[in-house]
Design a protein around this motif. Sequence first.
Motif, PDB file in Angstrom:
ATOM      1  N   GLY A 298       0.644  -1.234  -0.030  1.00 37.92           N
ATOM      2  CA  GLY A 298      -0.072   0.166   0.095  1.00 37.92           C
ATOM      3  C   GLY A 298       0.625   1.242   0.316  1.00 37.92           C
ATOM      4  O   GLY A 298       0.572   2.210   0.714  1.00 37.92           O
ATOM      5  N   LEU A 299       1.992   1.290  -0.536  1.00 39.89           N
ATOM      6  CA  LEU A 299       2.608   2.470  -1.018  1.00 39.89           C
ATOM      7  C   LEU A 299       3.229   2.522  -2.150  1.00 39.89           C
ATOM      8  O   LEU A 299       3.873   1.684  -2.978  1.00 39.89           O
ATOM      9  CB  LEU A 299       4.068   2.339   0.115  1.00 39.89           C
ATOM     10  CG  LEU A 299       3.929   2.365   1.579  1.00 39.89           C
ATOM     11  CD1 LEU A 299       5.397   2.117   2.071  1.00 39.89           C
ATOM     12  CD2 LEU A 299       3.307   3.878   1.938  1.00 39.89           C
TER      13      LEU A 299
ATOM     14  N   VAL B  16      14.209  -8.872  -4.717  1.00 38.66           N
ATOM     15  CA  VAL B  16      13.511  -9.763  -3.909  1.00 38.66           C
ATOM     16  C   VAL B  16      13.633  -9.191  -2.570  1.00 38.66           C
ATOM     17  O   VAL B  16      12.582  -9.197  -1.708  1.00 38.66           O
ATOM     18  CB  VAL B  16      14.059 -11.160  -4.099  1.00 38.66           C
ATOM     19  CG1 VAL B  16      13.602 -12.086  -2.926  1.00 38.66           C
ATOM     20  CG2 VAL B  16      13.800 -11.632  -5.424  1.00 38.66           C
ATOM     21  N   LYS B  17      14.763  -8.981  -2.091  1.00 37.83           N
ATOM     22  CA  LYS B  17      14.953  -8.598  -0.588  1.00 37.83           C
ATOM     23  C   LYS B  17      14.627  -7.070  -0.318  1.00 37.83           C
ATOM     24  O   LYS B  17      13.721  -6.824   0.677  1.00 37.83           O
ATOM     25  CB  LYS B  17      16.401  -8.691  -0.201  1.00 37.83           C
ATOM     26  CG  LYS B  17      17.218 -10.003  -0.116  1.00 37.83           C
ATOM     27  CD  LYS B  17      18.232  -9.757   1.091  1.00 37.83           C
ATOM     28  CE  LYS B  17      19.528  -9.345   0.667  1.00 37.83           C
ATOM     29  NZ  LYS B  17      20.652 -10.735   0.285  1.00 37.83           N
TER      30      LYS B  17
ATOM     31  N   THR C 208       8.224  -4.409   2.694  1.00 39.09           N
ATOM     32  CA  THR C 208       6.797  -5.094   3.023  1.00 39.09           C
ATOM     33  C   THR C 208       6.701  -4.968   4.681  1.00 39.09           C
ATOM     34  O   THR C 208       5.901  -4.592   5.408  1.00 39.09           O
ATOM     35  CB  THR C 208       6.737  -6.616   2.602  1.00 39.09           C
ATOM     36  OG1 THR C 208       6.542  -6.307   0.964  1.00 39.09           O
ATOM     37  CG2 THR C 208       5.378  -7.024   2.832  1.00 39.09           C
ATOM     38  N   TYR C 209       8.086  -5.531   5.132  1.00 39.84           N
ATOM     39  CA  TYR C 209       8.088  -5.558   6.860  1.00 39.84           C
ATOM     40  C   TYR C 209       8.056  -4.451   7.456  1.00 39.84           C
ATOM     41  O   TYR C 209       7.217  -4.269   8.294  1.00 39.84           O
ATOM     42  CB  TYR C 209       9.357  -6.493   6.806  1.00 39.84           C
ATOM     43  CG  TYR C 209       9.693  -6.967   8.571  1.00 39.84           C
ATOM     44  CD1 TYR C 209       9.018  -7.898   8.901  1.00 39.84           C
ATOM     45  CD2 TYR C 209      10.321  -5.852   9.311  1.00 39.84           C
ATOM     46  CE1 TYR C 209       9.328  -8.301  10.229  1.00 39.84           C
ATOM     47  CE2 TYR C 209      10.695  -6.360  10.625  1.00 39.84           C
ATOM     48  CZ  TYR C 209      10.001  -7.371  11.296  1.00 39.84           C
ATOM     49  OH  TYR C 209      10.175  -7.913  12.491  1.00 39.84           O
ATOM     50  N   VAL C 210       8.915  -3.388   7.129  1.00 44.57           N
ATOM     51  CA  VAL C 210       8.957  -2.057   7.595  1.00 44.57           C
ATOM     52  C   VAL C 210       7.625  -1.418   7.592  1.00 44.57           C
ATOM     53  O   VAL C 210       7.334  -1.012   8.542  1.00 44.57           O
ATOM     54  CB  VAL C 210      10.195  -1.305   7.037  1.00 44.57           C
ATOM     55  CG1 VAL C 210      10.158  -0.034   7.499  1.00 44.57           C
ATOM     56  CG2 VAL C 210      11.543  -2.001   7.488  1.00 44.57           C
ATOM     57  N   ALA C 211       6.976  -1.470   6.489  1.00 43.14           N
ATOM     58  CA  ALA C 211       5.516  -0.726   6.310  1.00 43.14           C
ATOM     59  C   ALA C 211       4.790  -1.471   7.059  1.00 43.14           C
ATOM     60  O   ALA C 211       3.770  -0.652   7.593  1.00 43.14           O
ATOM     61  CB  ALA C 211       5.252  -1.028   4.810  1.00 43.14           C
ATOM     62  N   GLN C 212       4.608  -2.632   7.380  1.00 44.88           N
ATOM     63  CA  GLN C 212       3.698  -3.352   8.308  1.00 44.88           C
ATOM     64  C   GLN C 212       4.028  -2.838   9.584  1.00 44.88           C
ATOM     65  O   GLN C 212       3.172  -2.354  10.352  1.00 44.88           O
ATOM     66  CB  GLN C 212       3.753  -4.903   8.165  1.00 44.88           C
ATOM     67  CG  GLN C 212       2.547  -5.520   8.246  1.00 44.88           C
ATOM     68  CD  GLN C 212       2.480  -6.934   7.604  1.00 44.88           C
ATOM     69  OE1 GLN C 212       3.560  -7.512   7.424  1.00 44.88           O
ATOM     70  NE2 GLN C 212       1.576  -7.173   6.899  1.00 44.88           N
ATOM     71  N   LYS C 213       5.013  -3.002  10.294  1.00 47.64           N
ATOM     72  CA  LYS C 213       5.624  -2.526  11.650  1.00 47.64           C
ATOM     73  C   LYS C 213       5.340  -1.323  11.766  1.00 47.64           C
ATOM     74  O   LYS C 213       4.921  -0.918  12.821  1.00 47.64           O
ATOM     75  CB  LYS C 213       7.187  -2.741  11.591  1.00 47.64           C
ATOM     76  CG  LYS C 213       7.510  -4.245  11.762  1.00 47.64           C
ATOM     77  CD  LYS C 213       7.939  -4.644  13.349  1.00 47.64           C
ATOM     78  CE  LYS C 213       7.509  -5.839  13.775  1.00 47.64           C
ATOM     79  NZ  LYS C 213       8.009  -6.180  15.022  1.00 47.64           N
TER      80      LYS C 213
END
Length: 363
Positions: free
Chosen positions: A293-294, A328-329, A335-340
């Motif tokens: 979502g960014l 890929v990374k 994804t991880y940082v945006a979710q956190k």
Amino acid sequence: MNRAITYRNGLVAFLAVSVVFVPVYLQGQATAARRSPVAPRAAEVKAAVDEAYEKFKSDTGGKNADYIPVLAKVDPKLFGIAVVTADNQSYLKGDVTHSFSIQSISKVFTLALAMNELGADTVFDKIGSEATGRPFNSVNAVVDMPTHTGNPLVNAGAIAAASLISGSSEDEKWNRILGFYSKAAGENLKLLDDVYKSEAATNQGNRALAALLVKYDRIYGDPVQSVDLYTKQCSVGVNAKELATMGAMLANDGLSPVTGQRVIKSENIPYILAAMSTAGLYDSSGGWAWHVGLPAKSGVGGGIIAIVPGKGAIAVFAPPLDEAGNSVKAQKVITYVAQKLNYNLFSPHSVGVGLSGPTGGGE
Ligand code: DON
């Protein structure tokens, strides 16, 4: 939802950020220091970036781009994460000073320059804004789509955008593009000559796209020169920190958080971010919007930037790519940082609604 309390908590978080963040990072400057009151605290950003780095550093998925021969030789283990906020604070981890080619991320900034020069409506009319649903170098999309150029972030549209840049000679146009990117990065950026030579020797596909655009009257300068400009812009060297600074400028409504200078007209920012949201990751842009979502943009050099309007930007550099040409990374980290950090713009959490705790205020 009590908006007054949310706002008050946001303000407290903002003040805490100002007090805690600046002395630790020593990056903040008074110029253009504007930031969303619901931006996460420095400690939260640092923790999310550190965690993501540890979690994904050993990931070996993907493969370096090799259709540009020199990119195949880049060390696939290089890995850097940079967050720069709209008020010029930064958090850096890993290989953030290694220079790599900006590649397709350049498309965003040539689009911005064309919009600065001609206005968004003209650029929209001349190029279009539809995702193609096809790979980034698709010839079929050029033939089938009514606009032929598709949008400014696929190759056909990006070559057309390069052809719109003003200048009486190729050199003048090139200097305008490089000067604009440098202004966006707050640093003097340079062409990576080895990348340029390697790509120029193997860009027959892009030359074919440009020739096809001539047929449809959808290229606005000499096609050979336009492809050369495009190839040069893709070969500009950036590091993760510079890229995150360029992104933070977009997040800061077009003002550089580093220099305080206006780089992009404020009225064009929503169009540019909309283009990044619909086509920034090519044929995986839909999945990206769904999960992250960014607005974001990838490049086959291994970089991705994601913009968090009003808050800042995250840039990740890690060369191995997936089938669509996206690191890929970098996708995993963002994804991880945006979710956190509750960055997803489609979630009310991004503006502090439905959350309790420091990140978004509460009820
Ligand atoms: O046009 C090309 O092939 C490259 N110079 C840029 C492609 C690119 O970065 C696509 N990315 N994800």
